[in-house]
Scaffold this active site. Structure first.
Site, PDB file in Angstrom:
ATOM      1  N   ARG A  45     -17.729   7.489  -3.866  1.00  0.00           N
ATOM      2  CA  ARG A  45     -17.767   6.929  -2.512  1.00  0.00           C
ATOM      3  C   ARG A  45     -18.288   7.321  -1.447  1.00  0.00           C
ATOM      4  NH1 ARG A  45     -13.103   3.969  -0.785  1.00  0.00           N
ATOM      5  NH2 ARG A  45     -13.579   2.746  -2.746  1.00  0.00           N
TER       6      ARG A  45
ATOM      7  N   HIS B  39      -4.272   6.637  -2.405  1.00  0.00           N
ATOM      8  CA  HIS B  39      -5.623   6.183  -2.371  1.00  0.00           C
ATOM      9  C   HIS B  39      -6.148   7.141  -3.556  1.00  0.00           C
ATOM     10  CE1 HIS B  39      -9.117   4.854  -0.855  1.00  0.00           C
ATOM     11  NE2 HIS B  39      -9.218   5.859   0.125  1.00  0.00           N
TER      12      HIS B  39
ATOM     13  N   ASP C 235      -7.814   2.651 -10.437  1.00  0.00           N
ATOM     14  CA  ASP C 235      -7.041   3.909 -10.932  1.00  0.00           C
ATOM     15  C   ASP C 235      -6.065   3.787 -12.138  1.00  0.00           C
ATOM     16  OD1 ASP C 235      -8.272   5.525  -8.735  1.00  0.00           O
ATOM     17  OD2 ASP C 235      -6.778   4.619  -7.385  1.00  0.00           O
TER      18      ASP C 235
ATOM     19  N   HIS D 162      -2.021  -3.045  -4.411  1.00  0.00           N
ATOM     20  CA  HIS D 162      -3.288  -2.958  -3.650  1.00  0.00           C
ATOM     21  C   HIS D 162      -3.055  -3.275  -2.244  1.00  0.00           C
ATOM     22  CE1 HIS D 162      -7.483  -2.627  -2.229  1.00  0.00           C
ATOM     23  NE2 HIS D 162      -7.445  -1.598  -3.012  1.00  0.00           N
TER      24      HIS D 162
ATOM     25  N   ARG E 294     -12.846  -3.578 -11.035  1.00  0.00           N
ATOM     26  CA  ARG E 294     -13.249  -2.083 -11.210  1.00  0.00           C
ATOM     27  C   ARG E 294     -12.275  -1.527 -12.355  1.00  0.00           C
ATOM     28  NH1 ARG E 294     -12.116   0.846  -5.638  1.00  0.00           N
ATOM     29  NH2 ARG E 294     -10.169  -0.554  -6.113  1.00  0.00           N
TER      30      ARG E 294
ATOM     31  N   SER F  61     -10.683   6.157   3.008  1.00  0.00           N
ATOM     32  CA  SER F  61     -11.694   7.131   2.914  1.00  0.00           C
ATOM     33  C   SER F  61     -12.924   6.562   3.850  1.00  0.00           C
ATOM     34  CB  SER F  61     -12.262   7.282   1.545  1.00  0.00           C
ATOM     35  OG  SER F  61     -12.324   5.940   0.956  1.00  0.00           O
TER      36      SER F  61
ATOM     37  N   ARG G 226     -11.943   3.406  19.253  1.00  0.00           N
ATOM     38  CA  ARG G 226     -11.028   3.756  19.975  1.00  0.00           C
ATOM     39  C   ARG G 226     -10.048   2.370  20.345  1.00  0.00           C
ATOM     40  NH1 ARG G 226      -6.918   4.846  22.641  1.00  0.00           N
ATOM     41  NH2 ARG G 226      -6.698   6.545  24.399  1.00  0.00           N
TER      42      ARG G 226
HETATM   43  N1  HAX Z   1       4.995   0.374  -7.528  1.00  0.00           N
HETATM   44  C1  HAX Z   1       6.038   0.339  -6.938  1.00  0.00           C
HETATM   45  N2  HAX Z   1       6.106   0.036  -5.676  1.00  0.00           N
HETATM   46  C2  HAX Z   1       5.017  -0.534  -4.956  1.00  0.00           C
HETATM   47  C3  HAX Z   1       3.927  -0.163  -5.820  1.00  0.00           C
HETATM   48  C4  HAX Z   1       3.780   0.175  -6.963  1.00  0.00           C
HETATM   49  N3  HAX Z   1       2.698   0.218  -7.696  1.00  0.00           N
HETATM   50  N4  HAX Z   1       2.901  -1.090  -4.875  1.00  0.00           N
HETATM   51  C5  HAX Z   1       3.514  -1.342  -3.585  1.00  0.00           C
HETATM   52  N5  HAX Z   1       4.747  -1.078  -4.039  1.00  0.00           N
HETATM   53  C6  HAX Z   1       5.680  -1.310  -2.923  1.00  0.00           C
HETATM   54  C7  HAX Z   1       5.538  -0.391  -1.669  1.00  0.00           C
HETATM   55  O1  HAX Z   1       5.878   0.927  -1.868  1.00  0.00           O
HETATM   56  C8  HAX Z   1       6.132  -0.954  -0.531  1.00  0.00           C
HETATM   57  O2  HAX Z   1       7.486  -0.477  -0.718  1.00  0.00           O
HETATM   58  P1  HAX Z   1       8.397  -0.307   1.025  1.00  0.00           P
HETATM   59  O3  HAX Z   1       8.488  -1.634   1.412  1.00  0.00           O
HETATM   60  O4  HAX Z   1       9.562   0.341   0.137  1.00  0.00           O
HETATM   61  O5  HAX Z   1       7.628   0.749   1.741  1.00  0.00           O
HETATM   62  C9  HAX Z   1       6.140  -2.402  -1.046  1.00  0.00           C
HETATM   63  O6  HAX Z   1       5.889  -2.530  -2.378  1.00  0.00           O
HETATM   64  C10 HAX Z   1       5.219  -3.328  -0.461  1.00  0.00           C
HETATM   65  O7  HAX Z   1       3.873  -2.753  -0.423  1.00  0.00           O
HETATM   66  P2  HAX Z   1       2.359  -3.485  -0.634  1.00  0.00           P
HETATM   67  O8  HAX Z   1       2.468  -4.255   0.865  1.00  0.00           O
HETATM   68  O9  HAX Z   1       2.421  -4.386  -1.754  1.00  0.00           O
HETATM   69  O10 HAX Z   1       1.600  -2.380  -0.659  1.00  0.00           O
HETATM   70  P3  HAX Z   1       0.673  -1.452   0.515  1.00  0.00           P
HETATM   71  O11 HAX Z   1      -0.336  -2.211   1.129  1.00  0.00           O
HETATM   72  O12 HAX Z   1       1.980  -1.030   1.307  1.00  0.00           O
HETATM   73  O13 HAX Z   1       0.368  -0.321  -0.449  1.00  0.00           O
HETATM   74  C11 HAX Z   1      -0.576   0.751  -2.177  1.00  0.00           C
HETATM   75  C12 HAX Z   1      -0.766  -0.405  -1.303  1.00  0.00           C
HETATM   76  C13 HAX Z   1      -2.132   0.662  -3.075  1.00  0.00           C
HETATM   77  C14 HAX Z   1      -0.542   2.099  -1.406  1.00  0.00           C
HETATM   78  C15 HAX Z   1       0.388   0.559  -3.053  1.00  0.00           C
HETATM   79  O14 HAX Z   1       0.237  -0.653  -4.026  1.00  0.00           O
HETATM   80  C16 HAX Z   1       0.789   1.631  -4.192  1.00  0.00           C
HETATM   81  O15 HAX Z   1       1.709   2.771  -3.740  1.00  0.00           O
HETATM   82  N6  HAX Z   1       0.351   1.722  -5.137  1.00  0.00           N
HETATM   83  C17 HAX Z   1       0.552   2.911  -6.121  1.00  0.00           C
HETATM   84  C18 HAX Z   1      -0.420   4.018  -5.954  1.00  0.00           C
HETATM   85  C19 HAX Z   1      -1.996   3.565  -6.338  1.00  0.00           C
HETATM   86  O16 HAX Z   1      -2.345   3.016  -7.246  1.00  0.00           O
HETATM   87  N7  HAX Z   1      -2.786   3.721  -5.528  1.00  0.00           N
HETATM   88  C20 HAX Z   1      -4.341   3.283  -5.290  1.00  0.00           C
HETATM   89  C21 HAX Z   1      -4.804   2.063  -4.858  1.00  0.00           C
HETATM   90  C22 HAX Z   1      -6.192   1.770  -5.147  1.00  0.00           C
HETATM   91  C23 HAX Z   1      -6.815   2.711  -4.195  1.00  0.00           C
HETATM   92  O17 HAX Z   1      -6.828   2.873  -2.895  1.00  0.00           O
HETATM   93  N8  HAX Z   1      -7.565   3.616  -4.837  1.00  0.00           N
HETATM   94  O18 HAX Z   1      -8.309   4.767  -4.091  1.00  0.00           O
END
Ligand code: HAX
Length: 436
Positions: free
Chosen positions: A399, A271, A373, A318, A327, A241, A419
């Protein structure tokens, strides 16, 4: 000029030479390297954005202008009898880096109240959406409809100096921040509680108090709103965002275009939408358990079933953080004080005991700890905001304070059009030494 705007201008004048010096004397110095996996992997960790408004330490969590969240909540002035500080005071802190006095906050409250008149066409835009529309889509369109009110656009077409862009951007930002809570509450009442009618804010009340009133909620929802908006305000610049808002504004699109875009980014389930996903997921568990609190074994099975079906555990993990999100902790402490016996809170707390170990065993997530969250929906649910599609609208209002403060500073420091450079797979193969 308001006291806040004058103070901001002074800070801008002090800051500009620091940026000029870096550019002039050190512009060609290398400060970081980029790996192939960062290029493929969503640019994780590349140090390529500049902001002084907040900094996210992987182990400690977010600091706003150098203050941890508990410090922010302790130091900012509060309304009489309230547990949580004025959101208006947070705006002062984010823009200037200084904790405001009570008098300074009171002036901002009056300024906000003078800026919150909303043209009728915005209500018409909201009313024209079918009732099954997602509230985030409605919020984005409502903000977009206000674009014709932009002062920056008028000034830009008058041909003002680049050095002055920040001033009309500040006016647009403050106007929109004053209006967003009204728009959010109107969307809530239109979609879910038409019996509340169209509630207009009270002239003397602060943003948090008015938001609770417009939502039809009693105390302590005013404090819940203040806490919610403050803890969601900023998380440095690389999250979807904040980065989207910054990117769109870098083309000199005005605040309305940039805010609508940042709302669209926040609407994704990885997100901001994760907060509603947590509640949806927990309700699934609750239904499966017939309302009973599950045993630890039953909880573990539900978590594993989710992972084994290829889904993520919402509210955990995260991209930057490697510890429990502060938070999350702020909200947990609020829950322990105000709603320790809430059944959903008990579920969330029970999850805290099992999910991190399971995610470690699962072996994928780099951070097994809960993020913001995981808790935020519980607090809203407890105080009667059970329509979880709406939670990300609340996140958006909070936000916006961080994103818009950043855009004002982007303009003040004359940051250019963003860019980055892309390359092809063939080029990347060559760079890493793959021969064909
Ligand atoms: N459950 C299961 N698997 C997870 C996970 C979770 N909560 N968090 C990460 N992973 C997985 C990823 O999907 C990724 O799998 P692949 O290799 O198969 O693609 C692997 O672990 C490595 O991911 P990462 O490097 O640890 O995390 P990213 O930086 O790629 O993603 C996310 C960060 C927040 C998107 C991720 O942890 C996630 O999907 N969490 C659940 C959704 C969530 O809670 N989102 C809110 C985050 C906070 C925020 O921004 N709020 O707005």
């Amino acid at each position: 000029m308001s006291v806040l705007k004058r103070k901001l201008y002074k800070k801008i004048l002090e800051h500009r030479p620091r940026i000029a010096k870096i550019l002039k004397e050190h512009g060609d110095e290398v400060i970081a390297e980029v790996t192939a996996s960062q290029v493929i992997g969503g640019m994780r960790g590349i140090k390529s954005l500049l902001t002084d408004i907040s900094y996210l330490d992987p182990d400690e969590g977010i600091r706003y202008r150098g203050y941890t969240l508990p410090e922010v909540l302790e130091k900012l002035p509060k309304p009489e009898g309230a547990e949580m500080p004025y959101v208006e005071g947070l705006y002062h802190l984010l823009l200037t880096g200084e904790i405001p006095t009570q008098e300074e906050v009171e002036e901002i409250i009056i300024d906000f109240n003078n800026r919150r008149m909303i043209p009728n066409y915005v209500w018409d835009v909201i009313d024209s959406f079918p009732s099954e529309s997602h509230p985030m889509a409605i919020l984005s369109a409502a903000v977009m409809s206000l674009q014709r009110e932009s002062h920056f656009n008028v000034k830009y077409h008058e041909g003002i100096s680049k050095m002055d862009y920040w001033s009309s951007t500040y006016e647009d930002a403050t106007n929109l921040l004053a209006k967003m809570p009204l728009i959010g509450a109107y969307i809530y009442n239109k979609l879910y509680h038409p019996e509340n009618g169209h509630r207009y804010p009270k002239p003397t009340c602060d943003l948090g108090g008015n938001f609770a009133y417009m939502m039809g909620k009693d105390k302590p929802y005013d404090d819940v709103a203040r806490m919610y908006f403050i803890i969601h305000a900023d998380h440095e610049s690389g999250n979807v965002s904040a980065h989207t808002g910054h990117l769109v504004a870098s083309s000199l699109s005005d605040i309305y275009y940039a805010t609508s875009a940042m709302i669209n980014g926040l609407a994704g389930p990885l997100h901001g939408l994760a907060n509603q996903e947590v509640l949806r997921w927990l309700q699934g568990l609750k239904e499966q358990m017939g309302g009973e609190v599950p045993t630890e074994e039953e909880m573990k099975k539900y978590v594993w079933d989710t992972l084994n079906s290829g889904q993520v555990i919402p509210g955990y993990g995260h991209a930057v953080l490697r510890k429990t999100d502060p938070r999350y902790t702020v909200q947990r402490e609020f829950c322990l004080k105000h709603l320790p016996d809430d059944p959903i809170f008990k579920y969330v707390d029970a999850l805290y005991n099992v999910v991190p170990d399971i995610l470690r065993e699962h072996g994928k997530a780099k951070n097994p700890w809960p993020n913001v969250d995981a808790q935020s929906g519980v607090v809203q649910w407890h105080y009667g905001v059970k329509e979880y599609d709406f939670y990300t609208v609340l996140f958006s209002i909070g936000r916006a304070f961080g994103v818009l403060s950043n855009i004002v500073w982007d303009r003040a420091l004359g940051f250019p059009l963003e860019r980055p450079k892309s390359i092809t797979t063939e080029m990347l193969e060559k760079m890493v030494g793959i021969k064909k």
